[in-house]
Scaffold this active site. Structure first.
Site, PDB file in Angstrom:
ATOM      1  N   ASP A  32     -87.758  23.421  -8.211  1.00  0.00           N
ATOM      2  CA  ASP A  32     -89.243  22.417  -6.932  1.00  0.00           C
ATOM      3  C   ASP A  32     -87.684  21.720  -6.793  1.00  0.00           C
ATOM      4  OD1 ASP A  32     -90.922  23.069  -8.372  1.00  0.00           O
ATOM      5  OD2 ASP A  32     -90.507  21.431  -9.857  1.00  0.00           O
ATOM      6  N   ALA A  33     -86.083  22.925  -5.873  1.00  0.00           N
ATOM      7  CA  ALA A  33     -85.074  22.191  -5.462  1.00  0.00           C
ATOM      8  C   ALA A  33     -85.076  22.760  -4.173  1.00  0.00           C
ATOM      9  CB  ALA A  33     -84.021  21.973  -6.161  1.00  0.00           C
TER      10      ALA A  33
END
Lengths: 285, 285, 285, 285
Positions: free
Chosen positions: D228-229
């Site tokens: 999620d980065a």
């Protein structure tokens, strides 16, 4: 979905009203899940919606109704009591555009909209495929092959046949005749593809394009005899710019149409909308 | 604030146009900080805004202008070239409401709005205190003590006297006479407290209240002779509900008014707004 | 502003609770202007806020309080009763940035925020001019000339001296010591310039710029000993793009900061915010 | 849909760059439909996207490519040239939730998303029905019946088999292995159901509920090895309140998920997204 009873009250504002209702609920051991109040200071009208847990209340729906009558009469209430497990019967009316139709069908299919959809009625044949996918009977009323009066007679017959509670005009591009508006007052929900009262009538995105607005929108409202002028339930807007053509606006506006219609319908189905003159009280969650 | 030159072009769309301009810029060693293009496909009109670094360009502003003339003529351009360090002179016109006035003054005071504000003109005396706080000359034109024609004559004299570039109607509750509209075309910015084209004219929040809309808004636009119908620069909306009175709407709407006016004015001051017929191209950042 | 009594209740959810309160109100002829309820289903906690017309109620505030005690005890309530005409005393704490300070002062000056502002305290001298404009005593605590402990001692003394009810950190760039957090629990409101829990601590816009988010925001929250982790009252966001530098974000984010802080403070002052664990119930209008 | 050529350029910023490209376009009689520029002032990187009319240009795509090579080399460009009529092949990966899947399929079916969807791959069987409705081959990879490594091997085989260009994780609840992330860098688009960087990982709505935020959101981003980065393409938020349970948030958040994913994917398919480090330039229309 937990079973609740929904008690909707609309009456002249009076001291003692809330006390009487909440006293009644307490006596029958009702756990209040949600309570909403509104007083219209201009008209002195009071609106109340209670959602109470059905599990532990010491009455069934009919007992509740009959025991509540004296309170209702004392305070001159318009009221209804609904079991949240009861499903309203919704007819979808469509034309050629599928975005609102598909959106509602999907929300219904996945349980987000708690209702039955016994039929889809359209003045064009293209939406048949969506009806088939969702296994909903589809009725094509060919407006070009008959008089408008007769076409609407057929529609009324279908609505009767399926015992419909709510009619949703999901981008249905025909204007309802006055007698249908009258009969379905408060039970016919339309989505208009503009931010009303701007851009009433045909081609609102073209009108918006020509006026050069910087936001476009959509309005979910109850149908009345005055075109696009009925009580507003929900509105949504989206930002546009000079680089958007009228076609871009049509595409971008669909987001607002889907969202405003779905939320308006959901609030209607959950008995969160009360019509007050030409306006609405919406006890949205 | 870094010094830039802003080149704004408005002309018929033609192949070779962008090449000629960018070739010219490259020849003079211009570093492009920001470039925006728009072609209106309906009218075949082309719009371009370049912001270029003033530091390393091999010309000053006047040389730039004179050398650009042949290109401008070749492509039949309406154009202007602006030094970002030049400040436009903005006159603020107000009545009794201070929220827009105070908002603009604060943004100006803190350097967010790059302009001069040589005077505040009002048809009521109350705004004097804000003018004093910000040390801006205040002129009260008492419309009740004179004819409207004469009052506007005084206003025009003040605008001349202060050599004003842009007139901002910061909730100025007087309608400009046609000749003032004409003279200040594209240079008079108004904030109307509705989401235009809905609710033109007086008391728009009251109109919104009565119609029962679910969002209210504000519109920043150029003034024209047609009331509240000029080219729109910016619009903002805010959600309301049945629980909001007309007075609540007045309060909530102020947020939209302040924001739409400040952003519209900023874009105007940075030469990001080009009027095209009754619409605008806004090369917003 | 019409005078109302505000009755705020926070207690374990129980059948009969609403009935008892509304019965009490009816017996004393109270007209309910606004009523809000919330049950937290996880914790079984019940929250209620009533705003009732002070004109026709058959008690004054003290009688009301003493007569309500038996009900409060019976249902084990945390409660308060407030006269809407009473003004809370708000201390504004600032540093060098004026946008939030000016915004609150203007809203207060025009009557939008119903409170007293007896003093402004700052760790830099620049905000003196705003204090002077609004004729509010200004206290500059020079953090560079003393220990942090001593500086906060001075601040505490000022808060005591002015008999302050609420402390608003209007972009005050010093971290409160734990004992101040403890003492001012639920009475110290901060505006953090990010959409929490993202970008806690210093330079949140720079953090946002580096992460490449597409929306930035601001969070109004109660101060606790955990930095930027207290109960959230209000949040606002604004869209940005790749073309926005960290400086642009600082400028754009100010809109969110001003708005979130002003709305959070207004809700606090109107007793619309109830802290529940590390969260808030906000009976916003 | 009108045929255009899309020229995407990513290179060090240099004077003469725009002139050379626009000169080249003019020489070949290219009508520019849309032009977007961005200079990253921190990194000195320049990004440009041109959409030009294919009708009247004096070259076909291959000639264009070969003739553009000298300019590309001179300015050290990363570049691509795309025919807008070419369709990228998109694989949809799903689990049990249908809202994003149905939304994308409908937009594709109605022509709003210009791509091919040769297959749907899922780790649960429930989405078969949607695949069948839209007549798209469905592959159920049963993660419970095999090792995760083997399951992803099967997925990679399918992606190869269908010659997939872009993989869309439409609420696919499995974490891609590092080598898949590596291989599909810039070509795997995920929708995460929070406003990143808040609430990374599992159950973000529950996390949001516990933190007591007042807005929830969704983030469309490229998948990288860091969970999620990856680079963010699009984000959406929606307002919630204390009355929303974690389940209400799940429902309301779906609106953001659908919208952020659809818009992010559309921008990707139209070559409007350029990855720059861990951020994106999005030349949105």
């Amino acid at each position: 979905m937990r079973q609740t009873f929904r008690l909707i009250i609309d009456c002249p504002d009076q001291v003692g009203l809330v006390a009487a209702v909440s006293q009644f609920l307490a006596e029958h051991n009702a756990t209040i899940v949600e309570a909403s109040h509104h007083t219209d200071l201009q008209t002195g009208r009071f609106f109340m919606r209670h959602e109470i847990c059905a599990d532990n209340i010491s009455m069934d729906l009919n007992q509740f109704k009959s025991q509540f009558v004296p309170i209702a009469e004392r305070f001159n209430m318009q009221w209804k009591l609904i079991d949240s497990h009861e499903k309203q019967k919704v007819a979808l009316l469509a034309s050629k555009e599928s975005h609102c139709l598909n959106d509602i069908l999907h929300r219904w299919h996945t349980g987000e909209l708690h209702c039955d959809i016994p039929c889809i009625i359209a003045n064009h044949p293209q939406m048949q495929q969506f009806a088939d996918w969702y296994d909903v009977p589809f009725h094509w009323i060919d407006f070009s092959a008959t008089s408008k009066a007769h076409a609407f007679e057929e529609i009324e017959n279908l609505l009767d046949h399926y015992n419909i509670d709510v009619m949703v005009l999901a981008r249905f591009m025909q204007i309802l005749p006055p007698e249908t508006c009258e009969k379905w007052q408060g039970k016919a929900i339309n989505i208009h593809h503009s931010f009303l009262p701007s851009f009433v009538g045909a081609k609102p995105y073209q009108q918006a394009y020509e006026r050069g607005v910087k936001l476009i929108g959509a309005t979910c409202h109850y149908v009345t005899q005055d075109l696009d002028a009925g009580p507003i339930i929900e509105q949504e807007v989206i930002r546009i710019s000079h680089s958007d053509s009228a076609e871009d606006m049509v595409r971008k506006g669909k987001e607002c149409e889907k969202s405003a219609l779905a939320h308006g319908l959901r609030n209607h189905l959950e008995e969160r909308v009360i019509i007050h003159g030409n306006k609405t009280v919406v006890f949205a969650k």
